[in-house]
Structure formats: structure tokens, C-alpha cells
Design a protein around this motif. Structure first.
Motif, PDB file in Angstrom:
ATOM      1  N   GLY A  20       0.824  -1.212   0.000  1.00  0.00           N
ATOM      2  CA  GLY A  20       0.000   0.000   0.000  1.00  0.00           C
ATOM      3  C   GLY A  20       0.851   1.251   0.000  1.00  0.00           C
ATOM      4  O   GLY A  20       1.361   1.674  -1.024  1.00  0.00           O
ATOM      5  N   GLU A  25       1.594   4.784  -6.731  1.00  0.00           N
ATOM      6  CA  GLU A  25       1.485   3.375  -7.121  1.00  0.00           C
ATOM      7  C   GLU A  25       0.854   2.512  -6.034  1.00  0.00           C
ATOM      8  O   GLU A  25       1.028   1.297  -6.011  1.00  0.00           O
ATOM      9  CB  GLU A  25       2.875   2.843  -7.485  1.00  0.00           C
ATOM     10  CG  GLU A  25       3.518   3.561  -8.647  1.00  0.00           C
ATOM     11  CD  GLU A  25       4.919   3.070  -8.943  1.00  0.00           C
ATOM     12  OE1 GLU A  25       5.052   1.933  -9.435  1.00  0.00           O
ATOM     13  OE2 GLU A  25       5.872   3.812  -8.681  1.00  0.00           O
ATOM     14  N   ARG A  26       0.109   3.142  -5.136  1.00  0.00           N
ATOM     15  CA  ARG A  26      -0.495   2.427  -4.009  1.00  0.00           C
ATOM     16  C   ARG A  26      -1.341   1.229  -4.461  1.00  0.00           C
ATOM     17  O   ARG A  26      -1.228   0.136  -3.906  1.00  0.00           O
ATOM     18  CB  ARG A  26      -1.346   3.389  -3.175  1.00  0.00           C
ATOM     19  CG  ARG A  26      -2.129   2.690  -2.057  1.00  0.00           C
ATOM     20  CD  ARG A  26      -2.932   3.670  -1.206  1.00  0.00           C
ATOM     21  NE  ARG A  26      -3.813   2.944  -0.303  1.00  0.00           N
ATOM     22  CZ  ARG A  26      -3.431   2.412   0.861  1.00  0.00           C
ATOM     23  NH1 ARG A  26      -2.178   2.512   1.248  1.00  0.00           N
ATOM     24  NH2 ARG A  26      -4.295   1.764   1.615  1.00  0.00           N
ATOM     25  N   ASP A  27      -2.182   1.421  -5.448  1.00  0.00           N
ATOM     26  CA  ASP A  27      -3.091   0.349  -5.866  1.00  0.00           C
ATOM     27  C   ASP A  27      -2.328  -0.873  -6.373  1.00  0.00           C
ATOM     28  O   ASP A  27      -2.696  -2.016  -6.080  1.00  0.00           O
ATOM     29  CB  ASP A  27      -4.045   0.847  -6.949  1.00  0.00           C
ATOM     30  CG  ASP A  27      -5.066   1.844  -6.413  1.00  0.00           C
ATOM     31  OD1 ASP A  27      -5.212   1.924  -5.176  1.00  0.00           O
ATOM     32  OD2 ASP A  27      -5.706   2.543  -7.222  1.00  0.00           O
ATOM     33  N   LEU A  30      -0.773  -2.689  -3.410  1.00  0.00           N
ATOM     34  CA  LEU A  30      -1.750  -3.508  -2.678  1.00  0.00           C
ATOM     35  C   LEU A  30      -1.937  -4.870  -3.356  1.00  0.00           C
ATOM     36  O   LEU A  30      -2.016  -5.902  -2.682  1.00  0.00           O
ATOM     37  CB  LEU A  30      -3.084  -2.774  -2.577  1.00  0.00           C
ATOM     38  CG  LEU A  30      -3.127  -1.592  -1.608  1.00  0.00           C
ATOM     39  CD1 LEU A  30      -4.432  -0.804  -1.775  1.00  0.00           C
ATOM     40  CD2 LEU A  30      -2.985  -2.068  -0.162  1.00  0.00           C
ATOM     41  N   ASP A  51       0.452  -1.955   6.345  1.00  0.00           N
ATOM     42  CA  ASP A  51       0.338  -0.806   5.452  1.00  0.00           C
ATOM     43  C   ASP A  51       0.928   0.410   6.160  1.00  0.00           C
ATOM     44  O   ASP A  51       0.386   0.872   7.167  1.00  0.00           O
ATOM     45  CB  ASP A  51      -1.133  -0.551   5.117  1.00  0.00           C
ATOM     46  CG  ASP A  51      -1.311   0.481   4.007  1.00  0.00           C
ATOM     47  OD1 ASP A  51      -0.388   1.284   3.776  1.00  0.00           O
ATOM     48  OD2 ASP A  51      -2.383   0.486   3.367  1.00  0.00           O
ATOM     49  N   TYR A 224      -1.421  -2.405 -16.885  1.00  0.00           N
ATOM     50  CA  TYR A 224      -2.288  -2.898 -15.815  1.00  0.00           C
ATOM     51  C   TYR A 224      -3.764  -3.057 -16.167  1.00  0.00           C
ATOM     52  O   TYR A 224      -4.504  -3.709 -15.438  1.00  0.00           O
ATOM     53  CB  TYR A 224      -2.189  -1.958 -14.598  1.00  0.00           C
ATOM     54  CG  TYR A 224      -0.775  -1.822 -14.087  1.00  0.00           C
ATOM     55  CD1 TYR A 224      -0.098  -2.895 -13.504  1.00  0.00           C
ATOM     56  CD2 TYR A 224      -0.102  -0.615 -14.175  1.00  0.00           C
ATOM     57  CE1 TYR A 224       1.189  -2.781 -13.035  1.00  0.00           C
ATOM     58  CE2 TYR A 224       1.202  -0.478 -13.702  1.00  0.00           C
ATOM     59  CZ  TYR A 224       1.827  -1.562 -13.138  1.00  0.00           C
ATOM     60  OH  TYR A 224       3.114  -1.428 -12.680  1.00  0.00           O
TER      61      TYR A 224
END
Length: 318
Positions: A20, A25-27, A30, A51, A224
Motif C-alpha cells: 500500500g 502506485e499504491r493500488d 496492494l 500498510d 495494468y
């Protein structure tokens, strides 16, 4: 290639998968972290998810963490920040150390170093935030670098904030977009050719992967979101070219002091030209469909064994 693991699951101790975070680029982080966590649990490792957005140090202390698998992408994950925190706490972690993570995250520093070492890379320049940059300055950059350019934030990954431009107005806008993510924008010559990536695991280069997309370039959507992007492993290179590319990847990775695991991205200048290095990634994507797992699969290494091999890098001396 031999990637056998002799260590028993309990020997890793309590492992935190960092996922996270606060970057752009958090998504993706995760998704990587969830896949890694699941693989560790299936392998019998005592793992928990952490996180950093919820406070890193207190969680590590409260959960009695003994070892960390870093699955954070981008800022505060790949730039040496979390590595420095863990090192100061005496907690072993996966991948590259503080200095090499910071250097690889900074595309400008990386490219300058590679250029000095004779590792081929596209011609480039940079624009600092706050610096006067109008269509007049844009015209000068086109004269210097060529008719088509790429603009990207210096310290972001996953094609965040990236633009392909071919006129002064678009270049100004591209620089402005890159500055939304970073204080410096990297501007480099566009190279027409196929993209390749080489994954590195514990000092060895895995088979290269080539990518094809119907989009204008291999951007965030192609990576992605699109189901039209095609990946080839083996990449279709001759044995000689494959050897050249793998050696270049190892040299570039080592030049930054990177270790453990990672990925180095290239583009070929035309069909038979030289390989130009794009960037090095010290914490690349680790979803079930990411590039490192694809390369590992090509040498008979399943996802769970790959994850354990990466966790093994936390025992490396830094």
C-alpha cells in the motif's frame, strides 16, 4: 538455474509484508502485497500485512516483526526511505539497500551514471519545477533531442505522469504533468523499437520478456488495464542478443549497487539496433501476472518459490 530453498518456514520468523503506502502506485502495491502474503502463508511462513499508511514503526513493534518483505512501489518504498527506517530498527528486509534504492529510483542519477559507464541510454535532459519553461524552451529541447520525446517524472514508476510528445505545446503540458508528481521532469529522445525487460534474482538474470501493445507506448493502461498487451518469454531474441541483454542488465543493476532482486527495462533501437536502458526497478510488480513471475516461470520457478527466493535476500549482508 538453481534456486532451491533449504531454509524451513519457521526460520524466517515473523514476517511483515509491507504493502500500500502513500505513493501514486499504491493500488499496484496492494495487489503485489496481497499476492506475496498469500504465497507466504501457503508456504507456511508466519506472515502479516502492514500498510505504512497506518503508521509503520508502531505496527512493526506491536506485531513483533522480525523480517520484512518490501512490496511498496514508488516513493517511500523504492527510494530508500523505508529501507533506512528498517535498517535503523535493525530489521532485515528484502532487496537493495538504502543508497542503491535511492539511486535507482532517481532516473536522472541512474542515467547519468550509466552514461558515464558506457551503458547505452537514450539522450536526455531535465526540467526543474519552477524553472521557466515555455514553448521557446521546448523548441530548444526538440532541436537538441529530436522530433519526438518522452516526458516522465524523475522519481515515479508504473508510467505514472508519462507523456509522448511531438510539438512544443504538448511538451510544455507534459512537463507540467510530470511536475505534478515530482520536482524534476526527465525529457528523453523517443526510440522506435520493441521493449524488453530482464528480471534479476539473487545475482542471476532470468530470460528476457518482450512486450507488444496496440497503444501508442507501453503506458499505465497497457501495463495494468489492457487485455490486448502481449508478452513473450522467450522474447524472440537470438542467443547472442539474449546474452548481450542479460549482461547489460546485470551490469546496469550492479552499477547502482542494487542487489537481491529487481528488474531492468530496455528498448531496442529499431529491429537490430543496440539495447537502450530505460530504468531499473528494485521493487517491481509482483501480482500473479507481473513480469518477474513470468520470467521465473520460464525457468521452472513457481510463484511461491519465487516469493521465498526473494525473502531469502533479507539474509544478505548489506
Amino acid at each position: 538455474m538453481n534456486f532451491e530453498i533449504s531454509r524451513k518456514p519457521q526460520e524466517y520468523g515473523k514476517v511483515a509484508v509491507l504493502l500500500g503506502g502513500n505513493s501514486a502506485e499504491r493500488d499496484i502495491s496492494l495487489m503485489s502485497g496481497e499476492a506475496i502474503f498469500s504465497a507466504l502463508i501457503k508456504s507456511g511462513v508466519d506472515a502479516v500485512k502492514v500498510d505504512p499508511k497506518d503508521g509503520l514503526i508502531n505496527q512493526l513493534i506491536d506485531k513483533s516483526i522480525e523480517r520484512v518483505f518490501i512490496a511498496l512501489h514508488g516513493r517511500e518504498g523504492e527510494d530508500g526511505v523505508v529501507q533506512g527506517c528498517l535498517q535503523s530498527m535493525g530489521i532485515p528486509y528484502t532487496g537493495s539497500n538504502v543508497v542503491s534504492a535511492a539511486m535507482s529510483m532517481d532516473k536522472l542519477i541512474s542515467k547519468r551514471l550509466w552514461k558515464q559507464m558506457g551503458i547505452p541510454t537514450a539522450h536526455f535532459s531535465s526540467v526543474e519545477k519552477g524553472q521557466k519553461f515555455t514553448e521557446i524552451e521546448a523548441r530548444r529541447l526538440f532541436a537538441k533531442l529530436g522530433p519526438v520525446l518522452f516526458v516522465k517524472p524523475v522519481k515515479e514508476g508504473s508510467s505514472v505522469g508519462m507523456s509522448k510528445v511531438s510539438d512544443e505545446k504538448s511538451l510544455v503540458e507534459g512537463v507540467r504533468l510530470a511536475h505534478q508528481y515530482d520536482n524534476q521532469a526527465l525529457v528523453e529522445t523517443f526510440t522506435s523499437g520493441k521493449e524488453y525487460t530482464v528480471s534479476i534474482l539473487r545475482g542471476k538474470a532470468l530470460p528476457s520478456i518482450s512486450m507488444e501493445t496496440p497503444r501508442d507506448f507501453y503506458d499505465y493502461e497497457a501495463k495494468y488495464q489492457s487485455n490486448q498487451t502481449k508478452y513473450f518469454c522467450p522474447s524472440g531474441l537470438s542467443d547472442d542478443d539474449e546474452t548481450v541483454l542479460q549482461r547489460l542488465a546485470l551490469k546496469a543493476f550492479g552499477a547502482l549497487g542494487c542487489s537481491g532482486w529487481g528488474r531492468v527495462d530496455f528498448i531496442r533501437d529499431g529491429e537490430f539496433g543496440e539495447f537502450l536502458i530505460l530504468e531499473a526497478n528494485t521493487v517491481p510488480g509482483m501480482t500473479m501476472t507481473s513480469l518477474v513471475p513470468k520470467a521465473a516461470k520460464a525457468v521452472g520457478l513457481g510463484f511461491e518459490q519465487l516469493v521465498l527466493n526473494i525473502l531469502e535476500t533479507s539474509f544478505d549482508v548489506r
